[in-house]
Design an enzyme around this catalytic site. Sequence first.
Site, mmCIF file in Angstrom:
data_model
loop_
_atom_site.group_PDB
_atom_site.id
_atom_site.type_symbol
_atom_site.label_atom_id
_atom_site.label_comp_id
_atom_site.label_asym_id
_atom_site.label_seq_id
_atom_site.Cartn_x
_atom_site.Cartn_y
_atom_site.Cartn_z
ATOM 1 N N ASP A 14 11.929 -10.024 -4.813
ATOM 2 C CA ASP A 14 11.345 -9.179 -3.769
ATOM 3 C C ASP A 14 10.747 -7.896 -4.346
ATOM 4 O O ASP A 14 11.054 -6.794 -3.864
ATOM 5 C CB ASP A 14 12.414 -8.818 -2.714
ATOM 6 C CG ASP A 14 13.152 -10.032 -2.186
ATOM 7 O OD1 ASP A 14 12.522 -11.083 -2.037
ATOM 8 O OD2 ASP A 14 14.363 -9.926 -1.926
ATOM 9 N N GLU A 183 7.826 -13.020 6.796
ATOM 10 C CA GLU A 183 8.649 -11.906 6.287
ATOM 11 C C GLU A 183 7.924 -11.183 5.164
ATOM 12 O O GLU A 183 6.786 -11.509 4.826
ATOM 13 C CB GLU A 183 9.999 -12.434 5.799
ATOM 14 C CG GLU A 183 9.874 -13.446 4.660
ATOM 15 C CD GLU A 183 11.179 -14.131 4.279
ATOM 16 O OE1 GLU A 183 12.164 -14.026 5.039
ATOM 17 O OE2 GLU A 183 11.201 -14.785 3.231
#
Length: 523
Positions: A14, A183
């Site tokens: 991420d 997301e």
Amino acid sequence: MKFNNPIISGAYPDPSICRVNNDYYLVNSSFGYFPGLPVFHSQDLVNWRQIGYGLTRESQVPLLSSEGADGPLFSYMGIYAPTIRFHNGRFYIVTTNTVGGRNFIIQADKPEGPWSEPLYLDQWGGIDPSLLFDEDGKVYITGTGSHKDAVPGVYQAEINPATGDILTERRLIWEGTGGCFPEGPHLYPINGFYYLVIAEGGTEYGHMVTVARSGQPYGPFEACPYNPVLSHRSTSHPVQATGHADLVQAHDGSWWTVLLGIRPVGYPFHHHLGRETYLAPVTWTEDGWPVIGEQGRVDAEMEGPGFFAGYDPALSRFGRDDFDREVPGFQWNFYKNPPEHSYSLSERESCLTLYGTEYTLDDSQQLAFAGRRQQDFDCVVSAQLLFDPGNEGEEAGLTVYMNEKAHYEIGVRRNSGQRTLFLRRRIGSLVKVEWEKALEASEVILNIRADSRNYSFSYSLAGQEEVTIGSGECSYVATEVAGGFTGVFFGMYATGNGRPSQSPAHFEYFDYIQKEMIQHTMK
Ligand code: 6LW
């Protein structure tokens, strides 16, 4: 000049990036590890040096419990998908602590810290929050839906980043292109449009990056006709699960993205090093849509930025820690918030000393554990342990740790009144001590040799040959078997198995080396 992906190997998923003049800063998720939010610096987008952590104090990152949230804890709970941004001389990171399920902002004048206490955004649910400081002074927070939102998608509002107040209604701005789990959104004003870059398809093999744009920050958003602009789904590419991109315009005007990807082994695919940080060029189509990598593919070797002049040998991952320093190096992570008395770098000179808590590696609790990420398929870890377990059940050693349900360890313990050396494997609910033998010496060198398929465990005693005692498959500690969001850590650990340990476990050094170097180093 060519560079190699991943740019940051091991469990660093991420990624989020920001630029300040010629300097680049990058942060990653850190889940249940402490300190949290590793912060990296680079001047060429390829060589990254860790300069600190965003979350260095327990007050910033409670990983064990939180008010009203005493449900089960898992190792992957904790800090998820951060975003780093720079505005008016200050750095901001916005992220989620899933232990307690709260979003928060931390701020700092310098990226190496110190970072502020968390400003909790209790009016903002969901995960993967991102900030945009727009030119007109408005600040937007963008994130995923929360369990309260009926429709999965990307939600947005205006925020006051100084107070955490959400200033406008929370609005659904895009549902994505139909993939599951829309997301990891980021909003960027570029050439008169607001570009919304998100991840879809889940963080596994269906992962992808999709884009939409609008003249207005809240849309309506027009989906890019070339979506997904990045995905390796349903390919045999050696890099898989590519997604979760954050774009940056470099100081020479070129565009780049950081993203996550995995390097699976075997068939069906298994990956045990975790989700890693990749870099890819971004170009633009004539009609103004971003193209990531080579037509949506990101390779292990790619052409680097024009200002990348080669690898800095000082950034080698390999080497020995002799524990001569007063504070742990940035490579070391504790598991959850470590109790203060569980570790010391000063109790015995040039040693890391661990005192086991009552918890074991099977518990998502406060452990006596100091680990570093496995960043290479082929590597060797060795540590010299001085340990005299005085009480039944006390143990210490080295672990190959994916999570509380998947780990292997070679260690020393007191078992039935005897000091023994043992090898144990835990895979799901199966736990087995594979090998155990009485040990006379209190000092032993423990080794783990890794290749892409196996871990081999061995020990050596002063002046004697190395003895191999067993092995364990990488595939059983891979995410596909063990679950979660992290990757393998090599850890030094101690436990009292049910009660706090009275006996110190002194680790005199810890080596993480390339396979070829082992013979040389061990002499
Ligand atoms: C993260 C989500 C994801 O919050 O996995 O890959 C979650 N994407 O965006 C945990 O890393």
